[in-house]
Scaffold this active site. Structure first.
Site, short mmCIF file in Angstrom:
data_model
loop_
_atom_site.label_atom_id
_atom_site.label_comp_id
_atom_site.label_asym_id
_atom_site.label_seq_id
_atom_site.Cartn_x
_atom_site.Cartn_y
_atom_site.Cartn_z
N GLU A 153 -31.52 9.12 -2.47
CA GLU A 153 -31.75 7.74 -2.89
C GLU A 153 -30.47 6.92 -2.99
O GLU A 153 -30.46 5.72 -2.66
CB GLU A 153 -32.50 7.72 -4.24
CG GLU A 153 -33.98 8.03 -4.15
CD GLU A 153 -34.29 9.52 -3.95
OE1 GLU A 153 -33.34 10.34 -4.08
OE2 GLU A 153 -35.45 9.86 -3.66
N HIS A 197 -44.53 10.63 -11.59
CA HIS A 197 -45.14 9.66 -10.65
C HIS A 197 -45.78 8.52 -11.43
O HIS A 197 -46.69 7.87 -10.93
CB HIS A 197 -46.19 10.35 -9.76
CG HIS A 197 -45.61 11.38 -8.85
ND1 HIS A 197 -45.39 12.68 -9.24
CD2 HIS A 197 -45.16 11.30 -7.57
CE1 HIS A 197 -44.85 13.37 -8.25
NE2 HIS A 197 -44.70 12.57 -7.23
#
Ligand code: TPP
Length: 750
Positions: free
Chosen positions: A455, A525
């Site tokens: 990322e 999530h």
């Protein structure tokens, strides 16, 4: 790899090199390539760099400057590097030790001293950054931060930008934005190579065969930590040798001629587009880490004396003398001239005006493009059937990529298929939520591509590309995994414009699926956390709750000139209640304009009620009734607030629901107008209550609208826990309509 083997054969471990001019015997051969004048100029730059450090140290002791970090001991390799590179042609991401490189490239002592005193005219930052954080636009020296490793990924992105410009013919004036043989130089210390971003950068550069020249300046210490406690085996070049296509060389960076040879080879390798290169140069650090450090606390006298014998300036001057290139008188004349120059520059810097205090707030955002302005308020031209949020975002991306060929889209799994040929057989992935489906097929692999699973690299490379005026629209696959990129977001993306005094900027869009209510999303999530990014000056944050808003706000995000976090709620991607017709390829919603989803329509002149011409949500308009309570909300809590409001209506409590749509900036005017009207307000969001963005709004309402309140400002948010997997637990943790309803009742009855 033949070059690599050859280079290895030339390895000279600097720490074992005898400190005599004879050790520059390879230099005697090389010296033939440089005239006497050139050699004296090399000496002059090296000495200028050292003497400038000395001058700054003197000024620091006099409290005339506020920070000093030296390039002492690194001069030989840095002048050699600069001699092989071209300012304004190649790109530079230099480390804070790179004073000699920047001088050789064309920065002046005055430039550097203006930074040291924090003057308005400091070309690196206009008084915003510590000295030795180099930047000069005309030389392609990109403003640097203090974070030790972040520059690596940005350099990789800058190199990718050149490649993309060379391949995407549709970019207007694209050929003027790159050079076919350009090199992107990036340097760092051996300590900084321990950072993950270094490895992400090397991997990306080798994977994509990019023209990046890495220089590791190994002075044996990262502040007080010796290299053998820093790097496995104590030798970074040994560790990187297995990267495919990477030219690696390991040299004594205090030996000017050995350095020049190595840099010439490495630069030629990169210019010839053979791949990236890494030069590991062993140098010394005779002046401690910075003026705040005293190396005598951790280096033995013997070690310091051994280092002193390798001093690159002493070695080079000895070479000049023993080879007959210069006499003592010549060298003294150079030193005297440097002293004169530095005294003059220091006097000029000390007299230079400092930035005015009232300029402190400039350049957090673009001074030229205002995404809250009427220019971003364009009418919808709805077309087709009602579509989901996924559908309208996808169409907006497609239309914007057609509109602006500078847009590049990348992230994890966002392409249709990395192996292009499989696209003849399969329909393609296009993102784990399919938001980017079809973009690669439409616009090709140069503009739409998968990245490695890293990322920080997604954001850092984006920053490098945006610095060179591409428009990255990147995806972080899940908000829960944005954290490796936090340093790039917080210290780089958000601050590049500010820290460079508006010389550099990195307008880009970071699309991030966020939030929970997935019934099984679990702790990794389901995360929210927009307030964390609202705390980073320089970033704008959009958080749409409907399909039409998503299209309008995404287009504004792309067309504005600031970095934008575009938060896409996963649970809202495919609901029916927030569907809407695609509002056309020019529709934009200005930032900082809330919209009323439910409530009276005549709040106050100038305050947005329902977005004109936007038929996505039929608001629960209740004309002529002053609502008892207004709920200020965004994201997934908009719908939950509407459900609660309809229920409250049955109890005789009228409720307005105000959807902020953007968090930075947020529509204070609308909030204030509604609070003044209803006198009772709830702030409802999905994120945890503790330090959620609602705390900011509630505090401001309490501070500025106290006299209009008939009840305490109430907040609704998640429990201060992670979001658990079991749906029952998730339901207990995330705010439900029943929680909002309870808050409505308590607030109305207070
Ligand atoms: C990410 C990060 N962590 C910590 C620091 C504090 N810090 C500044 S310089 C430095 C040592 C860097 O060592 P090295 O990369 O070897 O370079 P050198 O200073 O020795 O030239 C540290 C720990 C920082 N600036 N950035």
């Amino acid at each position: 790899m033949a070059e690599m083997k050859g280079a290895v054969a030339n390895v000279a471990n600097g720490r074992d090199v005898p400190p005599s001019a004879a050790s520059q015997s390879s230099g005697l051969r090389e010296a033939g390539n440089l005239s006497r004048e050139q050699l004296l100029a090399v000496y002059r730059t090296m000495l200028l760099s050292r003497k400038l450090d000395d001058k700054e140290i003197q000024l620091k002791h006099q409290s005339q400057i506020f920070f000093q970090i030296s390039g002492a001991g690194h001069e030989a390799i840095l002048v050699a590097a600069a001699l092989t590179l071209k300012p304004g042609h190649d790109w530079f991401y230099p480390y804070y030790r790179d004073r000699a490189l920047c001088l050789q490239l064309g920065m002046t002592p005055l430039d550097m001293l203006l930074a040291a005193v924090g003057a308005q005219a400091d070309p690196s930052s206009h008084g915003r950054q510590m000295p030795s954080h180099w930047g000069r636009a005309d030389l392609n020296i990109v403003s640097q931060s203090s974070a030790t490793c972040t520059q690596v990924l940005q350099a990789v992105g800058a190199a990718e930008a050149g490649v993309i410009y060379s391949r995407v013919a549709a970019i207007p004036d694209g050929e003027a934005r790159f050079k076919s043989d350009e090199v992107v130089y990036v340097s760092l210390g051996e300590g900084a190579t321990s950072g993950g971003e270094f490895w992400e950068g090397i991997n990306a550069a080798c994977l994509r065969h990019l023209p990046v020249l890495f220089l590791v300046e190994d002075n044996g210490y990262a502040i007080s930590v010796p290299v053998e406690f820093q790097t496995a085996g104590g030798d970074i070049s040994r560790l990187v040798r297995s990267f495919p296509g990477l030219h690696v060389d390991s040299i004594d960076g205090t030996d000017f001629f050995g350095s020049l040879r190595a840099m010439r080879e490495a630069t030629a390798y990169v210019r010839a587009r053979k791949g990236p290169a890494l030069v590991h140069a062993r140098v010394i650090r005779p002046y401690s880490h910075s003026l705040s450090d005293d190396e005598k606390l951790y280096k033995t006298p013997a070690e310091r004396e051994a280092e002193a014998r390798r001093d690159p300036i002493a070695r080079f001057s000895e070479f000049l003398r023993t080879s007959g290139m210069a006499t003592d008188t010549d060298l003294s004349a150079i030193a005297a001239e440097i002293e004169r120059e530095l005294n003059e520059a220091a006097n000029a810097a000390l007299e230079a005006p400092k930035p005015a205090k009232d300029t402190a707030g400039l350049w957090v955002y673009s001074p030229d493009v205002d995404p809250t302005s009427a220019a971003f308020d364009t009418p919808a031209r709805p077309e087709g059937k009602p579509d989901t949020m996924v559908g309208t975002i996808n169409r907006t991306l497609k239309d914007e990529m057609a509109h602006d060929p500078r847009i590049v889209v990348f992230g994890e799994d966002i392409a249709d298929a990395s192996r292009r040929e499989t696209l003849n057989v399969v329909s393609g992935k296009g993102g784990v939520f399919k938001v980017t489906h079809g973009l690669q097929r439409l616009y090709g692999d140069d503009r739409v591509f998968n990245t490695s699973l890293a990322e920080a690299a997604i954001i850092g490379r984006g920053v490098g590309m945006a610095t060179r005026r591409l428009k990255p629209v990147v995806e972080i696959q899940f908000f829960d995994y944005i954290w490796p990129a936090m340093m790039q977001i917080r210290d780089e993306m958000s601050m590049l414009r500010y820290r460079s005094g508006n010389t550099f900027s990195c307008p880009m869009v970071v699309r991030v699926p966020i939030g929970g209510y997935l019934r099984g999303g679990g702790p990794y999530h389901s995360q929210s956390g927009e307030s964390i990014f609202a705390h980073c000056p320089g970033i704008r944050i959009a958080y749409p709750s409907t399909a039409v808003d998503a299209a309008g706000l995404l287009r504004t995000s792309i067309r504005c000139d600031d970095p934008v976090m575009f938060l896409e709620h996963k649970h809202l991607y495919r609901q029916t209640y927030n569907k809407g017709e695609y509002p056309g390829k020019d529709f934009m919603i200005p930032f900082g304009k809330a919209v009323l989803r439910r409530g009276a329509t005549d709040v106050a002149p100038g305050v947005t009620n329902v977005a004109p011409g936007v038929p996505d949500v039929v608001p629960d308009v209740v004309p002529d009734i002053v609502p008892d309570v207004v709920i200020v909300t965004w994201g997934a809590l908009v719908q939950r607030s509407l459900v609660a409001a309809r229920q409250a209506e049955k109890d005789g409590i009228s409720v307005a629901v105000l959807d902020l749509r953007t968090i930075v900036p947020y529509d204070w005017e609308a909030i204030a107008a509604h609070v003044k009207r209803s006198n009772r307000v709830i702030v409802a969001h999905e994120d945890q209550l503790l330090c959620g963005f609602g705390a900011e709004i509630a505090a401001r309402i309490a501070g500025e609208l106290f006299e209009y309140l008939d009840a305490p400002v109430r907040r609704v948010g998640a429990l201060n826990t992670p979001v658990a997997y079991c749906p029952d637990l998730e339901e207990a943790i995330l705010p439900q309509p029943s929680d909002v309803l309870k808050a409505i009742r308590e607030t109305a009855r207070y």
